[in-house]
Structures are given as C-alpha cells and as structure tokens.
Enzyme design. Structure first.
Site, PDB file in Angstrom:
ATOM      1  N   HIS A 324      43.024  42.209  46.850  1.00 56.41           N
ATOM      2  CA  HIS A 324      42.706  41.041  45.732  1.00 56.41           C
ATOM      3  C   HIS A 324      42.143  39.818  46.615  1.00 56.41           C
ATOM      4  O   HIS A 324      41.484  39.185  45.545  1.00 56.41           O
ATOM      5  CB  HIS A 324      44.094  40.587  45.123  1.00 56.41           C
ATOM      6  N   GLY A 325      42.235  39.671  47.757  1.00 53.38           N
ATOM      7  CA  GLY A 325      41.871  38.351  48.260  1.00 53.38           C
ATOM      8  C   GLY A 325      42.114  38.248  49.654  1.00 53.38           C
ATOM      9  O   GLY A 325      43.198  38.534  50.193  1.00 53.38           O
TER      10      GLY A 325
END
Length: 403
Positions: A324-325
């Site tokens: 996600h990041g």
C-alpha cells in the site's frame, strides 16, 4: 485520469460508443489503444516503459510454458525467476528506493556507518502496483500450465484495460475473455454498468469526500482533541477509506461492464464481518486472494504446523501493508493485521477445545459482538495506516484510555 473528473466523464462515453460501433475484430485493439491513451494522459513518457514491458513479459511467458519446454523444468524455473524478479524489481525501483535506503541507513547508524545514498526523484508509473501483480500472476500461471501463453494483443489488452489500471481490482488472466466480451452488445450489461458507476460516484463524492474534511484535521492534530473526538475521527476515516476505495472499485467494475467485461469484486460488506479473517475475505478481495495464492501458500500456508503458519501470516500481511505504500507505518499496519489474524486463529483453537467444533451459524448475539469487536480492531489499525508511528503512538493509547 481520475474517475470522478470531467475528463473521464467525456472519455468513457466516447470510448464506449466507438468500441461498439467498430467491427468486432477491431474492438480489442481499439480498447487497448484507449488504455494507452488513458495511461499517457497521466504521464506520456511512461507509455514507453509499459509498452516495452508487455512484449518482454510475453516472450518470457513462452520460455516458462510447460508445453513449450516440457523436459526443461529447471530452465523454466530460471526464466520464471528472471521474469518475476524483473517485474518486482521495477516496482521496487520506482516505488521503494527511498524506503529501502532509509531502512538501510537506520540499520547501519548504530554501527557507526553513514550511508551517503539518496533516492532518485522518480514519478512512479500509473497503477504500477496493480499491473506488476498482474504480470506476476500471469507468469506464474503460465509456468503452472493453468494458462496458455497469450498472443501479444491479448496480453496487451489484459494489462492496458483502463477501467482497472489505477485502482484495480487485480484481474486474473484466465477469467479475462476478450473474444466473448467483444462479440455482442448487451443492453442489460450497459444498464448494470451505468448503475454501478453512479453508485460508485455517490460513494466517493457524497460520503467519502464529505467525511474527509471532518476526520482529517482530527487525525492530523490529535493533541488538540480528547478521546471521544479521536474516536469520531477514526470512525470517520474508516468510513472515508471504505467509501472512497469501494467507490472507485464500483466505477471500475461498472466501466468494465460497459465494454462487456466482468472483473473481480473487491468488497463484500467488510465492516459487517464477525471476525478478522472474514474481514480480510471481504476487504480488497482481489489483493487478499493474490497475497494468499502467491505469497502465503508458496511460503507453506498452514500446512507445516501452527508456528510456521503464524509466521507465514505475519510475513504475508507485512508485505500486504508495504504494497500500500513505501513507509514503515504501512509495514506496521500489515504486521498488526498479521498479529490479529494469528490471535483469532489461536482463539478459534482454544474455543474449539473448550466447547467443541462449530456445528452451525453464529448466534445473532455472538455475531453482533464479533462484528463490533472486529470493527474496532480494524479501526485501531487504520490509525497505523493513515498516521506515522509517532502520531499513532500518541493516538492509540488515548483511544484505549491509557493516556
């Protein structure tokens, strides 16, 4: 090109009209061209990158296919390792350079070693996390023999299918059928697609965008608020992220239906699930199934004992968080959910020994309590997702009445 913009509102009807007006044999190439246009609208130079990777991955797929080289499994494995490494290497290069350098710097600092490295200022290609996972899925399934190597045109459409480029759902090649989709116009599909798009836009604009201005300041400046207001901010963020992401997924699924395609569902009332395992089977389902099939099961799943299964869940969910990041707090968020899944697994074993195996559905009261507990476990996790670790270390104890 973002879904809830006037640019997409003009682009989509034009694409749909032209798609159904041209001859059947021209529809797939035209839809691929629309995908390249959609991609170029964000950052034109990246078109060259993705245009180069498609034939490369397609060629590697022929090297790993069992019917192409049935007696050379070792060579096929090496080609598969190369293909997957190139795909994941591109993802790391564009998305995780700075994160990995910071981690290395932090590990070396206690040893008195300074790392004089700086990440390149790169603009990640649109949707790279999604199409890299689709590449990896395709190569692995070709290696396993469940998917035949695709023609260049079919693979190009699979990757460049613009409804799923920016936010998924992550597609499976064996469920993607260009020939069937392009064969005939379906008025019912058009109606269902438009309805789904409008529903997604309502989620995004009427709920997510309305809630965001109220919950964002609370989580950005938690020191200004008491525990009650912080809980309201967390509840608001839980609604914001769900309606934002599921709204985008609805628009993607609806847009695909306008062209005659069905892509995977991504959400199934996740906040109404009675335990954390069921939550993850209902939240971002295309990612959860990908992580399960290509990380958790290859690691051994739960086949090698409870301890190894617990470790595999921690690794899988930590990687899910990093997907996600590129930041430590995303990894911690994933690790938190891995711990929650392990805790639930342990509880089920203890409950089974005390009361025996389940013989029917949950009692309504038990389901309601499980849903309430699960929702709050997820909400505390959202603090780790949206805040850095320093802010999360302030907010979570206050939410729990410990500060």
């Amino acid at each position: 090109m973002i879904f809830n913009t006037w640019a997409y509102a003009v682009f989509l009807p034009v694409a749909v009209a032209l798609y159904w007006l041209v001859p059947v044999r021209a529809r797939s190439p035209l839809l691929t061209a629309f995908g390249f246009f959609f991609f170029a609208y964000y950052h034109p130079p990246h078109v060259l990158l993705i245009a180069a990777t498609i034939p490369l991955v397609g060629w590697i797929a022929y090297q790993v296919a069992p019917d192409v080289a049935p007696d050379a499994r070792g060579a096929r494995r090496r080609w598969l390792a190369l293909g997957v490494s190139l795909c994941l290497g591109a993802l790391v290069f564009y998305k995780y350079q700075g994160f990995l350098i910071d981690v290395a710097r932090g590990l070396l600092a206690p040893l008195g070693v300074s790392l004089d490295l700086h990440a390149l200022a790169l603009r990640p290609p649109l949707g790279i996390s999604f199409f890299v996972f689709e590449y990896v899925h395709y190569l692995i399934e070709v290696f396993r023999g469940t998917v035949a190597p695709a023609r260049l045109g079919a693979l190009s459409l699979f990757i460049m299918f613009f409804p799923t480029l920016i936010c998924g759902p992550i597609k499976r090649y064996n469920l993607f059928h260009p020939e069937e989709a392009a064969s005939r116009f379906d008025p019912e599909g058009l109606h269902a697609g438009l309805q789904r798009i409008l529903f997604g836009l309502a989620k995004k604009t009427l709920v997510a965008d309305t809630v965001a201005p109220y919950c964002t300041p609370i989580l950005a400046h938690p020191e200004r608020y008491d525990a009650g207001m912080l809980w309201l901010g967390v509840y608001g963020y839980a609604m914001q992220i769900y309606f934002d992401f599921s709204g985008y997924s609805d628009i993607a699924i609806g847009s695909a239906r306008l062209f005659g395609y069905r892509v995977p569902e991504n959400f199934n009332y996740p906040y109404l699930q009675p335990n954390i395992a069921r939550f993850w089977r209902a939240w971002h389902m295309s990612l959860t199934s990908w992580i399960t099939d290509y990380v958790y099961i290859p690691l051994g799943g739960s086949r090698r004992g409870e301890a190894r299964g617990a470790w595999n869940r921690l690794v899988s969910m930590t990687l899910c968080g990093l997907w996600h990041g590129a930041a430590v707090h995303f990894a911690v968020w994933g690790l938190y959910h891995g711990l929650a899944l392990n805790a639930y697994r342990l509880w089920e074993r203890v409950r089974g020994r005390l009361f025996g195996p389940r013989t029917g559905p949950l009692h309504p009261v038990g389901r309601a309590l499980g849903t309430l507990v699960t929702f709050h476990v997820v909400c505390i996790g959202w603090v780790l997702f949206v805040c850095d670790l320093k802010a999360a270390a302030f907010i979570i104890p206050r939410l729990l009445g410990l500060r």
